[in-house]
Design a protein around this motif. Structure first.
Motif, PDB file in Angstrom:
ATOM      1  N   CYS A 281      12.691  -5.231  -5.599  1.00 55.21           N
ATOM      2  CA  CYS A 281      11.279  -4.865  -5.413  1.00 55.21           C
ATOM      3  C   CYS A 281      10.544  -5.801  -4.465  1.00 55.21           C
ATOM      4  O   CYS A 281       9.474  -5.454  -3.954  1.00 55.21           O
ATOM      5  N   SER A 282      11.087  -6.989  -4.207  1.00 57.60           N
ATOM      6  CA  SER A 282      10.441  -7.929  -3.282  1.00 57.60           C
ATOM      7  C   SER A 282      10.861  -7.710  -1.835  1.00 57.60           C
ATOM      8  O   SER A 282      10.280  -8.300  -0.923  1.00 57.60           O
ATOM      9  N   CYS A 283      11.872  -6.887  -1.605  1.00 56.17           N
ATOM     10  CA  CYS A 283      12.369  -6.632  -0.251  1.00 56.17           C
ATOM     11  C   CYS A 283      11.370  -5.760   0.498  1.00 56.17           C
ATOM     12  O   CYS A 283      10.990  -4.683   0.024  1.00 56.17           O
ATOM     13  N   THR A 284      10.948  -6.203   1.671  1.00 52.52           N
ATOM     14  CA  THR A 284       9.909  -5.479   2.410  1.00 52.52           C
ATOM     15  C   THR A 284      10.404  -4.844   3.708  1.00 52.52           C
ATOM     16  O   THR A 284       9.689  -4.042   4.302  1.00 52.52           O
ATOM     17  N   ALA A 285      11.615  -5.199   4.159  1.00 49.69           N
ATOM     18  CA  ALA A 285      12.134  -4.615   5.400  1.00 49.69           C
ATOM     19  C   ALA A 285      13.617  -4.932   5.533  1.00 49.69           C
ATOM     20  O   ALA A 285      14.123  -5.862   4.913  1.00 49.69           O
ATOM     21  N   TYR A 286      14.302  -4.132   6.347  1.00 48.14           N
ATOM     22  CA  TYR A 286      15.716  -4.387   6.613  1.00 48.14           C
ATOM     23  C   TYR A 286      16.063  -3.954   8.035  1.00 48.14           C
ATOM     24  O   TYR A 286      15.346  -3.164   8.667  1.00 48.14           O
ATOM     25  N   THR A 287      17.182  -4.485   8.545  1.00 47.39           N
ATOM     26  CA  THR A 287      17.695  -4.105   9.859  1.00 47.39           C
ATOM     27  C   THR A 287      19.170  -4.450   9.938  1.00 47.39           C
ATOM     28  O   THR A 287      19.709  -5.125   9.057  1.00 47.39           O
ATOM     29  N   ASN A 288      19.828  -3.978  11.002  1.00 49.82           N
ATOM     30  CA  ASN A 288      21.187  -4.429  11.294  1.00 49.82           C
ATOM     31  C   ASN A 288      21.147  -5.870  11.777  1.00 49.82           C
ATOM     32  O   ASN A 288      20.236  -6.265  12.501  1.00 49.82           O
ATOM     33  N   LEU A 289      22.150  -6.641  11.401  1.00 50.11           N
ATOM     34  CA  LEU A 289      22.245  -8.026  11.846  1.00 50.11           C
ATOM     35  C   LEU A 289      22.708  -8.092  13.302  1.00 50.11           C
ATOM     36  O   LEU A 289      22.277  -8.956  14.066  1.00 50.11           O
ATOM     37  N   ASP A 290      23.571  -7.147  13.678  1.00 50.77           N
ATOM     38  CA  ASP A 290      24.159  -7.128  15.022  1.00 50.77           C
ATOM     39  C   ASP A 290      23.968  -5.728  15.612  1.00 50.77           C
ATOM     40  O   ASP A 290      24.314  -4.728  14.986  1.00 50.77           O
ATOM     41  N   VAL A 291      23.394  -5.645  16.822  1.00 44.99           N
ATOM     42  CA  VAL A 291      23.094  -4.332  17.413  1.00 44.99           C
ATOM     43  C   VAL A 291      24.256  -3.769  18.227  1.00 44.99           C
ATOM     44  O   VAL A 291      24.193  -2.615  18.671  1.00 44.99           O
ATOM     45  N   ARG A 292      25.304  -4.539  18.431  1.00 44.04           N
ATOM     46  CA  ARG A 292      26.412  -4.069  19.256  1.00 44.04           C
ATOM     47  C   ARG A 292      27.209  -2.975  18.551  1.00 44.04           C
ATOM     48  O   ARG A 292      27.277  -2.914  17.325  1.00 44.04           O
ATOM     49  N   ASP A 293      27.807  -2.092  19.389  1.00 39.88           N
ATOM     50  CA  ASP A 293      28.711  -1.045  18.878  1.00 39.88           C
ATOM     51  C   ASP A 293      28.061  -0.203  17.787  1.00 39.88           C
ATOM     52  O   ASP A 293      28.683   0.103  16.755  1.00 39.88           O
ATOM     53  N   GLY A 294      26.805   0.175  17.995  1.00 36.28           N
ATOM     54  CA  GLY A 294      26.135   1.052  17.039  1.00 36.28           C
ATOM     55  C   GLY A 294      25.499   0.342  15.872  1.00 36.28           C
ATOM     56  O   GLY A 294      24.835   0.978  15.048  1.00 36.28           O
ATOM     57  N   GLY A 295      25.686  -0.964  15.753  1.00 33.34           N
ATOM     58  CA  GLY A 295      25.027  -1.736  14.696  1.00 33.34           C
ATOM     59  C   GLY A 295      25.946  -2.059  13.538  1.00 33.34           C
ATOM     60  O   GLY A 295      26.780  -1.248  13.124  1.00 33.34           O
ATOM     61  N   LEU A 300      17.723  -8.748   5.488  1.00 35.01           N
ATOM     62  CA  LEU A 300      16.612  -8.318   4.630  1.00 35.01           C
ATOM     63  C   LEU A 300      15.468  -9.320   4.696  1.00 35.01           C
ATOM     64  O   LEU A 300      15.690 -10.531   4.784  1.00 35.01           O
ATOM     65  N   TRP A 301      14.234  -8.799   4.636  1.00 34.06           N
ATOM     66  CA  TRP A 301      13.040  -9.640   4.548  1.00 34.06           C
ATOM     67  C   TRP A 301      12.379  -9.467   3.191  1.00 34.06           C
ATOM     68  O   TRP A 301      12.464  -8.377   2.582  1.00 34.06           O
ATOM     69  N   PHE A 302      11.716 -10.522   2.747  1.00 34.26           N
ATOM     70  CA  PHE A 302      11.039 -10.503   1.448  1.00 34.26           C
ATOM     71  C   PHE A 302       9.580 -10.939   1.637  1.00 34.26           C
ATOM     72  O   PHE A 302       9.268 -11.824   2.427  1.00 34.26           O
ATOM     73  N   ASN A 303       8.692 -10.279   0.904  1.00 30.84           N
ATOM     74  CA  ASN A 303       7.257 -10.577   0.953  1.00 30.84           C
ATOM     75  C   ASN A 303       6.690 -10.237   2.341  1.00 30.84           C
ATOM     76  O   ASN A 303       7.123  -9.272   2.962  1.00 30.84           O
ATOM     77  N   ASP A 304       5.749 -11.044   2.855  1.00 33.96           N
ATOM     78  CA  ASP A 304       5.051 -10.697   4.098  1.00 33.96           C
ATOM     79  C   ASP A 304       5.953 -10.789   5.327  1.00 33.96           C
ATOM     80  O   ASP A 304       6.904 -11.585   5.365  1.00 33.96           O
ATOM     81  N   LEU A 305       5.617  -9.971   6.330  1.00 34.97           N
ATOM     82  CA  LEU A 305       6.326  -9.986   7.614  1.00 34.97           C
ATOM     83  C   LEU A 305       5.471 -10.776   8.613  1.00 34.97           C
ATOM     84  O   LEU A 305       4.340 -10.403   8.906  1.00 34.97           O
ATOM     85  N   ARG A 321       9.220  -1.253   4.564  1.00 36.32           N
ATOM     86  CA  ARG A 321       9.007  -0.575   3.278  1.00 36.32           C
ATOM     87  C   ARG A 321       7.534  -0.224   3.091  1.00 36.32           C
ATOM     88  O   ARG A 321       6.656  -1.062   3.292  1.00 36.32           O
ATOM     89  N   LEU A 322       7.282   1.035   2.705  1.00 33.93           N
ATOM     90  CA  LEU A 322       5.927   1.512   2.453  1.00 33.93           C
ATOM     91  C   LEU A 322       5.893   2.337   1.178  1.00 33.93           C
ATOM     92  O   LEU A 322       6.907   2.894   0.746  1.00 33.93           O
ATOM     93  N   ALA A 323       4.697   2.407   0.581  1.00 28.97           N
ATOM     94  CA  ALA A 323       4.509   3.286  -0.566  1.00 28.97           C
ATOM     95  C   ALA A 323       4.698   4.736  -0.124  1.00 28.97           C
ATOM     96  O   ALA A 323       4.419   5.086   1.022  1.00 28.97           O
ATOM     97  N   ALA A 324       5.161   5.571  -1.039  1.00 27.87           N
ATOM     98  CA  ALA A 324       5.449   6.965  -0.703  1.00 27.87           C
ATOM     99  C   ALA A 324       4.234   7.672  -0.121  1.00 27.87           C
ATOM    100  O   ALA A 324       4.340   8.444   0.832  1.00 27.87           O
ATOM    101  N   SER A 325       3.052   7.382  -0.660  1.00 21.81           N
ATOM    102  CA  SER A 325       1.836   8.054  -0.178  1.00 21.81           C
ATOM    103  C   SER A 325       1.527   7.654   1.261  1.00 21.81           C
ATOM    104  O   SER A 325       1.033   8.465   2.048  1.00 21.81           O
ATOM    105  N   ASP A 326       1.798   6.408   1.640  1.00 24.67           N
ATOM    106  CA  ASP A 326       1.550   5.975   3.017  1.00 24.67           C
ATOM    107  C   ASP A 326       2.531   6.613   3.985  1.00 24.67           C
ATOM    108  O   ASP A 326       2.183   6.897   5.134  1.00 24.67           O
ATOM    109  N   ILE A 327       3.754   6.855   3.527  1.00 16.17           N
ATOM    110  CA  ILE A 327       4.737   7.512   4.383  1.00 16.17           C
ATOM    111  C   ILE A 327       4.302   8.930   4.679  1.00 16.17           C
ATOM    112  O   ILE A 327       4.449   9.444   5.790  1.00 16.17           O
ATOM    113  N   ASP A 328       3.723   9.624   3.671  1.00 21.57           N
ATOM    114  CA  ASP A 328       3.237  10.990   3.880  1.00 21.57           C
ATOM    115  C   ASP A 328       2.065  11.023   4.855  1.00 21.57           C
ATOM    116  O   ASP A 328       1.879  11.984   5.599  1.00 21.57           O
TER     117      ASP A 328
END
Length: 916
Positions: A281-295, A300-305, A321-328
């Motif tokens: 629940c504290s995870c606020t964002a994620y990405t690939n560590l390496d962008v080569r060959d498709g990723g 992972l990030w936690f708390n504020d960005l 990460r966003l609340a479902a209502s904000d995504i809509d």
């Protein structure tokens, strides 16, 4: 030891002493190393001690910034205390090992700048460090050590990375021909490099004004501070996370947030990474560590960005990460930069109407030009009759006593070396005999000018201090050069350092960062009396100044009451391409290219050997000499205009007259409009070489460069080919009725396909072999409803006639537009009995439908784009009033949202037919 040898071994208390030499600026640099007596192992990695582990303020090829994870040894750089004092300064460049490692610049213990995490190719916050012909770079992160290091392609060359007292990181290349260090690139390119400038969950875009905004789904934490351009409080979520029902929005083209509190895994794929984030629940964002060959990998990030900025060159994607209502509520989480690239999409009416329109326009144009020419001749005649002599006013004692209320204390301004100073009855400072505003020193405050009085010869200029503690005159001067067409120039003694480019009626072509903003207004005045540039505050209760620093940087500073400190709002010299004439004559600089210098189309390097060594000072020469009688022009846009010191201008000419004037003069090499407003006016001509051009995609002024006829045949386009290419889509529509019918059929097919796909998915999951069918109910109208909607099939509502008979407009489009504008499109959806899980699709269909019925075909998508719009969740452009909406400003709707509306204009365009 024999200094002529590269390596010499001698005994030193039971150990071997090794010296490796490097030549720099005719001096020898020694790497002194102490190694074990082990039978001749000369590997410096096994040394007990070596000077390469203690770089000071300079990194040379092979040196590392990082740490040995086994021994705890750290490799870092520190500034000197001053240029003449090599003792340790307060700026340090280190690799921070916490979370996922990244390079950071510290002032004492305060963070100044961050490189962003390594993405397998480069640091996400340093796009200027990329594959190039001079040096290679690597980031090593294993169980033994983590470090960043650079090596030369050609080891006979000399290269160093210097950390200077200001905190800037300079890559310097030694040029044998000039016997000077050449600034190849710099790390801190602009103001957005400042650590966490926009606070938590904010992002910085240097092309925005103001530069800071909140990420989608977030709002300013303290709106009052944001209104005052104090963004340090950052942003907070509109809606708190729920943990169990949250989702993610994709963001690309940015520097990744700070990774000090991050977690990473090298083996996960992106889907596993997403699921891991959702479980915490504290995870606020994620990405690939390496962008080569498709990723690959997971970060992972936690708390504020923290510390995000836009970089269109960086294509790594982060999922926030966003609340479902904000995504809509959010169509897309891509950062909306205000610097939008103009996409020209042109359409015509029938040829006969177009030709008639052009004919009328030409008649009106010629008539108007003759009137203007007669008016100019009359004004010049009047000017010749009016000659004024400059006389300084003389006042007797009675007049002075009267003006100052008998030298009243209430009118006393102060006292200086010449005695007391009083204000008179005339408060207009323009009429003063002397004022301190005419002598700014190193600081301009609102109302001060840079320029000159053309009658008295008085010059207004700024000069740097000798040092931060010595206010005597330094060697940097900011002046307005009146020769040719005036422009502002920065001089170091008498050497040109930086140029603003000529004023184009809106801004200086070489300073796109100075643009309309909420803090200050700016103006350039050029008349018979004076020439000057000046800034004024929107809110005069605020405090603002422009400081010319000793380094030559021009800093715009805003006083922040809350922090009681000066805030760096923007800076003029943003990157290495600002160096005057960096690429020589007829060359251009593009900061996103590597190397940064290239020749204009139709030109080649004058001394290719020097260019191979990244010494571009010799510039470029023509492939084919001009013929004068058979030459032509190629258009170039998105650049800073060349130096105008040897230019000629005329305010009344149009572009065609300008072109013809240039063609008549064999020395004329280029021309452009003097003023870009209202379609362009005036004429500016260049002669001989074109000096100091650089790319600025924000600048849409066009320059026409003279080339030999044979070159025009060989070159497809003279636009600068930067590696970040902008797609330009040119689309054309058919008649309204056929377009709407086509779109309608497409929508029906799309909904059917979506439902079929859903049924197929349900079928597969349940392994049920029974086929389920869903019937799409299209609305049916009886003849009475249609008659009512079209005013009994009134001729005024008839749009046209095709193979299926006449087509009429009705009130549906009007109703859809009104509800959309009021944010009530759901009411329209409700009338159609759309199922709840299809509401977002229905709302998107309404949005797309409104785009399809725009008055200006430039704003309407073609069928391929409609399919893409309906098939994904990317942000849609905002529609204008539909074409079937009455009571609108016809001039307004004839211009797309990306164009400005002229006061009066008659125009015609040419169609390229493309199926919709």
């Amino acid at each position: 030891m024999n200094s002529d040898k590269g390596k010499e071994i001698s005994s030193l208390q039971g150990r071997n002493l090794v010296s490796t030499s490097f030549n720099f600026q005719s001096k020898r640099f020694l790497n002194l190393a102490v190694i074990r007596l082990n039978g001749g192992d000369d590997d410096l990695e096994n040394s007990l001690w070596q000077s390469f582990d203690y770089p000071g303020n300079t990194l040379i090829p092979g040196m590392k910034v990082g740490r040995n994870r086994k021994t705890g040894m750290e490799w870092y750089v520190t500034t000197w205390k001053s240029p003449d004092d090599p003792s340790r300064g307060n700026i340090t460049g280190i690799l921070v090992p916490d979370g996922y490692p990244e390079l950071m610049l510290l002032e004492d213990s305060k963070k100044m700048h961050r490189a962003g995490p390594w993405n397998g190719v480069q640091f996400s916050g340093m796009p200027q460090v990329k594959p190039n012909p001079v040096y290679m770079f690597e980031f090593v992160f294993n169980d033994k050590e983590m470090f960043y290091r650079e090596q030369l392609h050609n080891r006979s060359r000399h290269w160093r990375v210097l950390l200077v007292q200001s905190g800037d990181i300079q890559h310097l290349l030694w040029i044998e021909q000039t016997q000077n260090w050449f600034l190849y690139e710099t790390a801190n390119t602009d103001y957005c490099e400042k650590y966490a400038l926009c606070g938590a969950n904010g992002f910085c875009s240097i092309n925005n004004s103001p530069v800071c905004s909140c990420l989608n789904g977030f709002v300013p934490k303290v709106p009052r501070d944001w209104d005052k351009t104090d963004w340090s409080s950052g942003c907070v979520r509109k809606t708190a996370l729920n943990c169990s029902r949250d989702g993610f929005r994709k963001l690309s083209g940015v520097k990744m947030p700070e990774t000090r509190n991050s977690w990473f895994n090298r083996s996960m794929d992106l889907e596993e990474c997403k699921n891991t984030c959702l479980k915490n629940c504290s995870c606020t964002a994620y990405t690939n560590l390496d962008v080569r060959d498709g990723g690959s990998g997971c970060l992972l990030w936690f708390n504020d960005l923290i510390d995000i900025r836009t970089y269109i060159q960086n294509q790594q994607e982060i999922f926030i990460r966003l609340a479902a209502s904000d995504i809509d509520n959010i169509d897309s989480a891509k950062v909306r930069t205000k610097s939008k690239v103009n996409k020209r999409i042109v359409v015509t009416t029938a040829l006969s109407v177009g030709i008639l329109f052009i004919g009328l326009y030409l008649v009106l144009y010629v008539w108007k030009k003759k009137q203007k020419k007669n008016s100019d001749l009359q004004r010049r005649s009047n000017d010749n009759d009016m000659k004024e002599e400059l006389e300084l006013p003389l006042f007797n004692i009675d007049e002075l006593a009267c003006a100052t209320d008998n030298f009243s204390a209430s009118n006393k301004l102060g006292e200086g070396g010449f005695g007391p100073v009083y204000k008179g009855g005339d408060d207009n400072l323009e009429n003063s005999l002397w004022q301190s505003f005419d002598y700014p020193g190193n600081t301009l405050i609102p109302g001060m000018k840079i320029g000159r009085n053309r009658i008295t010869g008085m010059e207004w200029y700024v000069t740097s201090w000798k040092s931060p503690d010595d206010p005597s005159r330094g060697n940097m001067t900011g002046i307005l050069v009146p020769d040719g067409y005036p422009e502002l120039i920065l001089l170091e003694d008498s050497k040109e350092m930086h140029r603003t480019g000529p004023w184009n009626g809106v801004q200086f072509s070489g300073m796109p960062q100075v643009k309309p903003n909420p803090v200050y207004m700016f103006e350039f005045v050029f008349n018979d009396k004076e020439i000057f540039y000046r800034e004024q505050l929107h809110d005069r209760s605020r405090h603002w100044r422009i400081l010319l620093a000793e380094s030559g940087d021009s800093q715009h500073l805003l006083w922040i009451e809350r922090t009681q400190s000066w805030f760096l709002y923007e800076t003029a010299n943003t990157d290495n391409c600002e160096t005057y004439a960096l690429c020589g004559a007829n060359g251009f600089c593009s900061i996103n290219n590597s190397p940064v210098c290239s020749c204009l189309n139709g030109f080649v390097p004058k001394v290719p050997r020097d260019w191979d060594k990244t010494d571009w000072s010799s510039g470029c020469v023509r492939k084919t000499a001009l013929n004068c009688s058979r030459d032509g022009f190629r258009k170039l846009s998105g650049v800073k205009m060349p130096e105008t010191r040897k230019s000629w201008f005329n305010r009344s000419m149009d572009l065609e007259e300008c072109k013809n004037t240039c063609l008549k003069n064999c020395s004329c090499t280029a021309y452009t409009n003097l003023d870009v407003r209202d379609g362009g006016s005036g004429c500016l001509l260049w002669f001989n070489d074109l000096i100091d051009i650089r790319t600025f995609i924000q600048n849409q002024q066009e320059i026409y460069i003279r080339l030999a006829a044979s070159e025009l045949d060989n070159i497809d386009s003279a636009k600068v080919k930067t590696k970040s290419k902008v797609n330009k889509r040119i689309v054309v529509t058919t008649v309204f009725s056929a377009g709407i019918l086509f779109i309608g059929l497409c929508l029906v097919m799309y909904v059917l396909k979506k439902k079929q796909k859903k049924n197929s998915d349900l079928q597969r999951r349940s392994n049920d072999n029974d086929m389920k069918e869903q019937v799409l109910d299209l609305p049916l109208f009886n003849i009475d409803e249609l008659a009512c909607a079209t005013d009994n099939f009134s001729a005024s509502n008839k749009l046209g006639e095709g193979g299926f008979g006449p087509v009429y407009k009705h009130g549906f489009v009007h109703q859809a537009w009104i509800l959309f504008k009021q944010g009530r499109s759901l009411e329209l959806v409700a009338k159609s009995n759309v199922e709840a899980h299809h509401i977002s699709e229905a709302l998107r269909s309404i949005h797309v439908g409104l785009l399809c019925v725009q008055e200006n075909t430039e704003d309407r998508p073609n069928i391929s784009h409609v399919v893409l719009m309906l098939g994904d969740e990317k942000e849609l452009p905002q529609p204008r009033q539909p074409g079937f909406f009455t009571g609108r400003d016809l001039v307004e709707v004839s211009y797309s949202s990306g164009q400005s509306k002229p006061p009066t204009a008659n125009g015609c365009s040419i169609s390229m037919l493309e199926a919709r």
